[in-house]
Design an enzyme around this catalytic site. Sequence first.
Site, short mmCIF file in Angstrom:
data_model
loop_
_atom_site.label_atom_id
_atom_site.label_comp_id
_atom_site.label_asym_id
_atom_site.label_seq_id
_atom_site.Cartn_x
_atom_site.Cartn_y
_atom_site.Cartn_z
N ASN A 153 0.81 -1.23 0.00
CA ASN A 153 0.00 0.00 0.00
C ASN A 153 0.84 1.28 0.00
OD1 ASN A 153 0.65 -0.69 2.69
ND2 ASN A 153 -0.91 0.70 3.44
N GLU A 251 3.40 -5.36 12.36
CA GLU A 251 2.48 -4.23 12.14
C GLU A 251 1.39 -4.74 11.22
OE1 GLU A 251 2.88 -1.49 13.73
OE2 GLU A 251 4.85 -1.99 14.52
N CYS A 285 -3.30 1.63 6.23
CA CYS A 285 -3.73 0.88 7.41
C CYS A 285 -4.37 1.80 8.44
CB CYS A 285 -2.53 0.16 8.00
SG CYS A 285 -1.16 1.27 8.32
N GLU A 464 7.15 0.61 16.06
CA GLU A 464 8.21 1.16 15.21
C GLU A 464 8.36 2.64 15.55
OE1 GLU A 464 6.54 0.04 11.30
OE2 GLU A 464 8.09 -1.49 11.23
#
Length: 483
Positions: A153, A251, A285, A464
């Site tokens: 994405n 993630e 996301c 992260e």
Amino acid sequence: MKIPAKLANYINGKLQTPSNKKYFDNPNPSTGKSLCKIPASNEKDVSLAVKAAEKAFPAWSKTSSQERFKILNNIAELILKNLEDLALAESMDSGKPLWLSRSVDIPRAHQNFQFFATAQMQFASESHHMPGEAINYTLRQPIGVVGCISPWNLPLYLFTWKIAPALATGNCVVAKPSEITPCTAYLLGKICIQAGLPAGVLNIIHGMGADAGQAIVVHPKVKAISFTGGTVTGARIASLAAPKFKKLSLELGGKNPNIIFADCDFKKMLKTTVASSFGNNGQICLCGSRIYIEASIYEKFKRAFVKKVKQMKVGDPLAKDSNLGAISSMGHLEKILGHIEIAKEEGAKILYGGKQIKLKGKYKNGAYLEPTVLEGLDPSCRTNQEEIFGPVVTLTPFKNEKQAIALANSTAYGLSATVWTNDLNRAHRLGEELDAGIVWVNCWLKRDLRTPFGGVKNSGVGREGGWEALRFFTEPKNVCISY
Ligand code: NAD
């Protein structure tokens, strides 16, 4: 920097053909035509990459932080220098508008390298004093060879978000981009050669997840995996890596709530909500796909929102006036259309959209979809619970704050949440109560790269960003000296 007819792996500082000489096709989703061929790499290529990384590790892990800064900053500068070519490659590969890759994806890839090149120079470790007895200090040492696996994405943006901190902390990396969007990762390999990154420090393997990706995950010499992608893939990776005691950062997916209170700044909220619903065709996301609106402004919001959505232009990603480009692949478009069918069966009223768009001429085989707004669905139905990852949102009214929190927390996911209110106390209460790794109040996608980034529940494990990333990619060791 152009996309060649056949991409190559980047192993041991060189562009290499896959060991089995096999390739598969990479279609441009905006036209349906072939863009290039992708190496169908397998465990043999991964094994070569791991060997190269192992060989490079002793020298790279001992390279001074100034020297690492210099090389990583060179990569950052070369990304900027090649911005136009990279942005074009990203748009043709993913279907996203060129203005978006030019203004967001590629500048962020530049920032990722720049940020971590600098951050590692400021990174420090702790010491713990036992008065009169001893001093403890913590060494934060690179792990060794690590694997980085990313989705389609935000191709170069998320690929570099992992690779930059891994390299900055002295690790050597075997990385795999998504097979749907491999082009900018290939170009990054070329940039690394130009930037003077020593051979083997970064290796980029192309191929399918089940072959190349999984071979990275299970390789005994790969000590940590940083993965961004779907929750099902994340669970598979965890099941393979956990028994081998690999460090894992996952993630994963999201089904993010966007909670709108009547006391918000309506104009600002409306503009941002259109972006948070349909930015990158809803394929971020962090997009807010469940929109909860306080009942007293539900009808007003609905009218104003649908009016704005109707004005959005879906079309050629290279055209300046396209708000939305193509969906990332025909397969993904079919998946989203399947979700829209489920929504209809669940009793959704389609306020706008819901259908595939057939463009003309060169774009007639492209994967285009109308931005879609649904209402009238039960919060517990599949459409409101499952990640669709496309330009599809649901509208649901709520009565009060308590109900809004319960609705927001009612899915298995917990990546991000957005809140619109001018009540300061309420903003703090929601910040505390929402099950999410990231809460935005009166904004969306405002990113400071120093902040922790990640999700709770099925949205992932670990964080992260900033020190969190530097900590993930290092192993802390306590040294206790008695006196
Ligand atoms: P995906 O899980 O299908 O693939 C992601 C990557 O994993 C790809 O490179 C793929 O080749 C690889 N892969 C697939 N199977 C593998 C296996 N068995 N072993 C190792 N690697 C394997 O995800 P996708 O469809 O590319 O991306 C969309 C998903 O990513 C969505 O669910 C979205 O929410 C999520 N995402 C999450 C974040 C976040 O930060 N939390 C960011 C972006 C996207």
